[in-house]
Write an enzyme that holds these catalytic residues in place. Structure first.
Site, PDB file in Angstrom:
ATOM      1  N   TYR A 102     -40.775 -81.070  69.222  1.00 24.84           N
ATOM      2  CA  TYR A 102     -39.743 -80.452  68.379  1.00 24.84           C
ATOM      3  C   TYR A 102     -40.366 -79.922  67.078  1.00 24.84           C
ATOM      4  O   TYR A 102     -40.867 -80.700  66.260  1.00 24.84           O
ATOM      5  CB  TYR A 102     -38.616 -81.435  68.030  1.00 24.84           C
ATOM      6  CG  TYR A 102     -37.816 -81.927  69.223  1.00 24.84           C
ATOM      7  CD1 TYR A 102     -37.854 -81.280  70.453  1.00 24.84           C
ATOM      8  CD2 TYR A 102     -37.005 -83.054  69.115  1.00 24.84           C
ATOM      9  CE1 TYR A 102     -37.119 -81.740  71.541  1.00 24.84           C
ATOM     10  CE2 TYR A 102     -36.258 -83.520  70.196  1.00 24.84           C
ATOM     11  CZ  TYR A 102     -36.334 -82.854  71.407  1.00 24.84           C
ATOM     12  OH  TYR A 102     -35.613 -83.316  72.476  1.00 24.84           O
ATOM     13  N   SER A 139     -27.710 -83.077  74.684  1.00 22.70           N
ATOM     14  CA  SER A 139     -26.757 -81.954  74.662  1.00 22.70           C
ATOM     15  C   SER A 139     -25.350 -82.449  75.012  1.00 22.70           C
ATOM     16  O   SER A 139     -24.662 -81.846  75.856  1.00 22.70           O
ATOM     17  CB  SER A 139     -27.195 -80.824  75.602  1.00 22.70           C
ATOM     18  OG  SER A 139     -28.489 -80.362  75.270  1.00 22.70           O
ATOM     19  N   PRO A 140     -24.893 -83.538  74.383  1.00 21.09           N
ATOM     20  CA  PRO A 140     -23.603 -84.129  74.769  1.00 21.09           C
ATOM     21  C   PRO A 140     -22.411 -83.250  74.385  1.00 21.09           C
ATOM     22  O   PRO A 140     -21.307 -83.461  74.884  1.00 21.09           O
ATOM     23  CB  PRO A 140     -23.578 -85.457  73.992  1.00 21.09           C
ATOM     24  CG  PRO A 140     -24.433 -85.195  72.794  1.00 21.09           C
ATOM     25  CD  PRO A 140     -25.528 -84.285  73.276  1.00 21.09           C
ATOM     26  N   LEU A 141     -22.659 -82.275  73.501  1.00 22.68           N
ATOM     27  CA  LEU A 141     -21.596 -81.320  73.144  1.00 22.68           C
ATOM     28  C   LEU A 141     -21.845 -79.980  73.836  1.00 22.68           C
ATOM     29  O   LEU A 141     -21.277 -78.965  73.440  1.00 22.68           O
ATOM     30  CB  LEU A 141     -21.566 -81.125  71.619  1.00 22.68           C
ATOM     31  CG  LEU A 141     -21.283 -82.406  70.818  1.00 22.68           C
ATOM     32  CD1 LEU A 141     -21.536 -82.193  69.326  1.00 22.68           C
ATOM     33  CD2 LEU A 141     -19.842 -82.849  71.042  1.00 22.68           C
ATOM     34  N   ALA A 142     -22.700 -79.999  74.852  1.00 22.35           N
ATOM     35  CA  ALA A 142     -23.123 -78.759  75.516  1.00 22.35           C
ATOM     36  C   ALA A 142     -23.540 -77.739  74.455  1.00 22.35           C
ATOM     37  O   ALA A 142     -23.169 -76.570  74.504  1.00 22.35           O
ATOM     38  CB  ALA A 142     -22.027 -78.218  76.435  1.00 22.35           C
ATOM     39  N   GLN A 143     -24.330 -78.228  73.495  1.00 23.36           N
ATOM     40  CA  GLN A 143     -24.883 -77.418  72.389  1.00 23.36           C
ATOM     41  C   GLN A 143     -23.782 -76.735  71.581  1.00 23.36           C
ATOM     42  O   GLN A 143     -23.972 -75.659  71.030  1.00 23.36           O
ATOM     43  CB  GLN A 143     -25.919 -76.427  72.916  1.00 23.36           C
ATOM     44  CG  GLN A 143     -27.082 -77.168  73.589  1.00 23.36           C
ATOM     45  CD  GLN A 143     -28.287 -76.307  73.883  1.00 23.36           C
ATOM     46  OE1 GLN A 143     -28.160 -75.097  74.058  1.00 23.36           O
ATOM     47  NE2 GLN A 143     -29.460 -76.929  73.943  1.00 23.36           N
ATOM     48  N   GLY A 144     -22.629 -77.377  71.491  1.00 26.63           N
ATOM     49  CA  GLY A 144     -21.531 -76.849  70.663  1.00 26.63           C
ATOM     50  C   GLY A 144     -20.488 -76.095  71.465  1.00 26.63           C
ATOM     51  O   GLY A 144     -19.439 -75.722  70.927  1.00 26.63           O
ATOM     52  N   GLY A 149     -15.185 -75.572  70.828  1.00 22.91           N
ATOM     53  CA  GLY A 149     -14.116 -74.564  70.799  1.00 22.91           C
ATOM     54  C   GLY A 149     -14.279 -73.575  69.657  1.00 22.91           C
ATOM     55  O   GLY A 149     -13.412 -72.745  69.417  1.00 22.91           O
TER      56      GLY A 149
HETATM   57  N1  LIG Z   1     -34.862 -84.774  76.566  1.00 21.97           N
HETATM   58  C1  LIG Z   1     -34.617 -83.491  76.598  1.00 21.97           C
HETATM   59  O1  LIG Z   1     -35.148 -82.747  77.444  1.00 21.97           O
HETATM   60  C2  LIG Z   1     -33.678 -82.933  75.578  1.00 21.97           C
HETATM   61  C3  LIG Z   1     -33.158 -81.626  75.735  1.00 21.97           C
HETATM   62  C4  LIG Z   1     -32.247 -81.174  74.766  1.00 21.97           C
HETATM   63  C5  LIG Z   1     -31.881 -81.994  73.708  1.00 21.97           C
HETATM   64  N2  LIG Z   1     -32.416 -83.246  73.571  1.00 21.97           N
HETATM   65  C6  LIG Z   1     -32.044 -84.148  72.451  1.00 21.97           C
HETATM   66  O2  LIG Z   1     -30.624 -84.220  72.387  1.00 21.97           O
HETATM   67  C7  LIG Z   1     -30.174 -83.840  71.089  1.00 21.97           C
HETATM   68  C8  LIG Z   1     -28.821 -83.181  71.195  1.00 21.97           C
HETATM   69  O3  LIG Z   1     -28.806 -82.094  72.100  1.00 21.97           O
HETATM   70  P1  LIG Z   1     -28.627 -80.576  71.627  1.00 21.97           P
HETATM   71  O4  LIG Z   1     -28.999 -80.473  70.205  1.00 21.97           O
HETATM   72  O5  LIG Z   1     -29.291 -79.729  72.649  1.00 21.97           O
HETATM   73  O6  LIG Z   1     -27.068 -80.293  71.836  1.00 21.97           O
HETATM   74  P2  LIG Z   1     -25.703 -80.931  71.256  1.00 21.97           P
HETATM   75  O7  LIG Z   1     -25.956 -82.195  70.571  1.00 21.97           O
HETATM   76  O8  LIG Z   1     -24.760 -80.900  72.407  1.00 21.97           O
HETATM   77  O9  LIG Z   1     -25.242 -79.799  70.238  1.00 21.97           O
HETATM   78  C9  LIG Z   1     -25.665 -79.802  68.894  1.00 21.97           C
HETATM   79  C10 LIG Z   1     -24.981 -78.667  68.162  1.00 21.97           C
HETATM   80  O10 LIG Z   1     -23.558 -78.746  68.303  1.00 21.97           O
HETATM   81  C11 LIG Z   1     -22.919 -78.415  67.079  1.00 21.97           C
HETATM   82  N3  LIG Z   1     -22.175 -79.612  66.627  1.00 21.97           N
HETATM   83  C12 LIG Z   1     -22.665 -80.875  66.424  1.00 21.97           C
HETATM   84  N4  LIG Z   1     -21.691 -81.712  66.025  1.00 21.97           N
HETATM   85  C13 LIG Z   1     -20.554 -80.987  65.984  1.00 21.97           C
HETATM   86  C14 LIG Z   1     -19.216 -81.309  65.648  1.00 21.97           C
HETATM   87  N5  LIG Z   1     -18.849 -82.545  65.284  1.00 21.97           N
HETATM   88  N6  LIG Z   1     -18.291 -80.305  65.694  1.00 21.97           N
HETATM   89  C15 LIG Z   1     -18.641 -79.049  66.069  1.00 21.97           C
HETATM   90  N7  LIG Z   1     -19.891 -78.690  66.402  1.00 21.97           N
HETATM   91  C16 LIG Z   1     -20.849 -79.656  66.374  1.00 21.97           C
HETATM   92  C17 LIG Z   1     -24.029 -78.026  66.101  1.00 21.97           C
HETATM   93  O11 LIG Z   1     -24.263 -76.618  66.213  1.00 21.97           O
HETATM   94  P3  LIG Z   1     -23.454 -75.477  65.352  1.00 21.97           P
HETATM   95  O12 LIG Z   1     -22.826 -76.118  64.174  1.00 21.97           O
HETATM   96  O13 LIG Z   1     -24.497 -74.473  65.010  1.00 21.97           O
HETATM   97  O14 LIG Z   1     -22.460 -74.943  66.351  1.00 21.97           O
HETATM   98  C18 LIG Z   1     -25.227 -78.752  66.666  1.00 21.97           C
HETATM   99  O15 LIG Z   1     -26.473 -78.186  66.331  1.00 21.97           O
HETATM  100  C19 LIG Z   1     -31.298 -82.937  70.543  1.00 21.97           C
HETATM  101  O16 LIG Z   1     -31.279 -82.857  69.136  1.00 21.97           O
HETATM  102  C20 LIG Z   1     -32.516 -83.665  71.073  1.00 21.97           C
HETATM  103  O17 LIG Z   1     -32.827 -84.784  70.269  1.00 21.97           O
HETATM  104  C21 LIG Z   1     -33.291 -83.723  74.508  1.00 21.97           C
END
Ligand SMILES: NC(=O)c1ccc[n+]([C@@H]2O[C@H](COP(=O)([O-])OP(=O)(O)OC[C@H]3O[C@@H](n4cnc5c(N)ncnc54)[C@H](OP(=O)(O)O)[C@@H]3O)[C@@H](O)[C@H]2O)c1
Length: 322
Positions: free
Chosen positions: A58, A197-202, A206
């Protein structure tokens, strides 16, 4: 905050903090995000978050550095999880990379050291030889894997000869594959599924539609944010909103509560603001009723996005603005 009911040296919070965003330009958060990242970490600590996830890849080490610096003297109180990218995971390489990650984090021991993804050529016997040595000298606490199927997770355990505590996989209300076999195994064996990606990256927030897409290259490459899929997801977002209204919560919080209902699951959402971190932490305390859970499952099943190869030409068209 709630914690995982597992015997681990330090308690593991049901909501952790994902830090891929830290130091990674691909998220498009701009230079001042580094300061905010530190504030997000400090607030997470105040709210009882104990699990912090990063990886050597990262931001090419920047995420580990930013996280370690922000935690400061609190590093020893939390569960620090990092990952090795197993390009050539021979035992000496695994050891050397762990030493480098620990140095960037500023710790003597990495609480959870994960193999970022299965190497298609090198078997886990090789990687786990390095991991076992790291555990023996105390540089690594628990070993984890990431993006592993069930058979390979179990093979990794056999190779390590000890428990591989966790498997970090993509798991959200729109990506429910882990429910088939990983969750039942984790529950029966006393292991952990870490939902990335528990929020499907946002997507489930919605907030986004075809006229208002999210920032950054990462999500431009994510098929969920294709205009067609944002439209197809409207029914699911409506259901998330309805359930959220009953809990005085947001759709994102309900999407997290859906995952956390399972005892063997923790989620590690990333956050672009301190407020998001606060909301995500609060989601750990939301209890969904059975009928709410059932309504979410029905809405999630009805969401049929365009993914895989079918999405590729659409992603290229969306990128080139045609
Ligand atoms: N092991 C692997 O291969 C792998 C792959 C991917 C990720 N990961 C890990 O998993 C973590 C999380 O996954 P991710 O970052 O891909 O996706 P995510 O957690 O599903 O989405 C994060 C994004 O969602 C938005 N968000 C977060 N909280 C929110 C809320 N309360 N309300 C509205 N929007 C919100 C923000 O973006 P905006 O505000 O810009 O919309 C934020 O950057 C990563 O940081 C990493 O540590 C691991």
């Amino acid at each position: 905050m709630r914690f995982v009911p597992l015997d681990t040296p330090k308690p593991i919070s049901k909501i952790g903090l994902g830090t891929w965003q830290f130091g990674s330009r691909e998220w498009g958060y701009g230079p001042e995000y580094e300061r905010r990242a530190a504030q997000i970490v400090r607030r997470a600590l105040e709210l009882g978050v104990t699990l912090f996830d990063t990886a050597e890849v990262y931001g090419f080490g920047r995420s580990e550095r930013i996280l370690g610096a922000a935690l400061g003297d609190d590093r020893s109180k939390v569960v620090l999880a990092s990952k090795i990218l197993p390009v050539l995971p021979l035992a000496p390489v695994v050891q050397q990379r762990a030493v480098a990650s620990a140095a960037r984090l500023g710790v003597r021991s990495i609480d959870l050291y994960q193999v970022h993804q299965p190497n298609p050529v090198v078997r886990d016997r090789t990687t786990m030889r390095g991991m076992r040595l790291l555990q023996d000298v105390g540089l690594v606490g628990e070993v984890g894997v990431s993006n592993y199927g069930l058979a390979r997770w179990r093979a990794a355990e056999a190779a390590l000869g000890r428990r591989v505590l966790s498997n970090q996989v993509r798991y959200s209300i729109v990506d429910r594959g882990p429910e088939r076999d990983l969750l039942p195994y984790a529950e029966q064996a006393g292991r952990l599924v870490i939902a990335y990606s528990p929020l499907a990256q946002g997507f489930v927030s919605g907030r986004y539609d075809a006229k208002n897409p999210p920032s950054g290259a990462i999500r431009r490459a994510n098929p969920y944010f294709l205009p067609e899929n944002l439209e197809r997801g409207a029914g699911l977002i409506d259901t998330l909103r309805e359930v959220a209204a009953a809990h005085d919560a947001t759709p994102s919080q309900i999407a997290l509560a859906y995952l956390l209902r399972h005892p063997s699951v923790v989620a590690i959402p990333g956050a672009s603001t301190v407020e998001q971190m606060e909301r995500n932490a609060a989601a750990a305390d939301i209890d969904l009723a059975d009928d709410e859970y059932a309504a979410l499952v029905t809405a999630a099943r009805a969401f049929q996005p365009v993914t895989g190869l079918a999405a590729v030409p659409k992603l290229i068209r969306a990128r080139s603005g045609r």
